[in-house]
Motif scaffolding. Structure first.
Motif, short mmCIF file in Angstrom:
data_model
loop_
_atom_site.label_atom_id
_atom_site.label_comp_id
_atom_site.label_asym_id
_atom_site.label_seq_id
_atom_site.Cartn_x
_atom_site.Cartn_y
_atom_site.Cartn_z
N MET A 1 0.84 -1.18 0.00
CA MET A 1 0.00 0.00 0.00
C MET A 1 0.88 1.24 0.00
N ALA A 2 0.55 2.17 -0.84
CA ALA A 2 1.35 3.38 -0.99
C ALA A 2 1.23 4.28 0.24
N LEU A 3 2.28 4.98 0.51
CA LEU A 3 2.34 5.92 1.61
C LEU A 3 1.54 7.17 1.25
N THR A 4 0.86 7.76 2.22
CA THR A 4 0.11 8.99 1.98
C THR A 4 0.81 10.14 2.69
N TYR B 1 12.20 14.99 4.70
CA TYR B 1 10.79 15.33 4.80
C TYR B 1 10.62 16.35 5.93
N PRO B 2 9.86 17.40 5.82
CA PRO B 2 8.87 17.76 4.83
C PRO B 2 9.38 18.68 3.72
N LYS B 3 10.66 19.03 3.76
CA LYS B 3 11.20 19.89 2.70
C LYS B 3 10.98 19.25 1.34
N LYS C 1 5.24 13.77 -3.32
CA LYS C 1 5.18 13.86 -4.79
C LYS C 1 6.56 14.07 -5.38
N ALA C 2 7.34 14.95 -4.77
CA ALA C 2 8.70 15.22 -5.26
C ALA C 2 9.58 13.99 -5.11
N LYS D 1 11.51 12.00 -8.16
CA LYS D 1 12.94 11.69 -8.14
C LYS D 1 13.17 10.20 -8.32
N ARG D 2 12.35 9.38 -7.64
CA ARG D 2 12.46 7.92 -7.79
C ARG D 2 12.22 7.51 -9.23
N ASP D 3 11.19 8.07 -9.87
CA ASP D 3 10.88 7.72 -11.25
C ASP D 3 12.01 8.13 -12.20
N GLN D 4 12.61 9.30 -11.95
CA GLN D 4 13.75 9.74 -12.77
C GLN D 4 14.92 8.78 -12.62
#
Length: 96
Positions: free
Chosen positions: A1-4, A57-59, A63-64, A68-71
């Motif tokens: 389950m993805a983190l929110t 986190y939280p800086k 989403k960011a 970065k992970r996808d890149q």
């Protein structure tokens, strides 16, 4: 389950643990320890397990961190080490 975002914001370190990993998926997780919360990305490059730091986190929000992970995953698919350019830039200023 993805983190929110809410789970990341409310994440706390239990008294009996030194650190906790809250996974998001595809190698991304939020590392919570007594010093703070850090985004990390685990991956394999040339058969070796590696970990990349993506920010605090939280800086750096969720989403960011995912972007970065996808890149980094795109670079891995091309056969490149995703943290190599960062290290090259870091070493570039050593001689100055």
């Amino acid at each position: 389950m993805a983190l929110t975002e809410l789970k990341a914001k409310n994440a706390k370190l239990p008294a009996e643990k030194k650190q906790v990993k809250l996974t998001d998926g595809d190698g991304l997780y939020l590392l919570v320890n007594k010093h703070g919360k850090y985004w990390r990305f685990d991956y394999r490059y040339e058969g070796k397990r590696k970990t990349a730091a993506l920010g605090v986190y939280p800086k750096v929000g969720i989403k960011a961190a995912r972007m970065k992970r996808d890149q980094m995953r795109e670079k891995l698919e091309l056969g490149e080490n995703p943290v190599k350019p960062k290290r090259q830039n870091k070493n570039m200023f050593k001689d100055v």
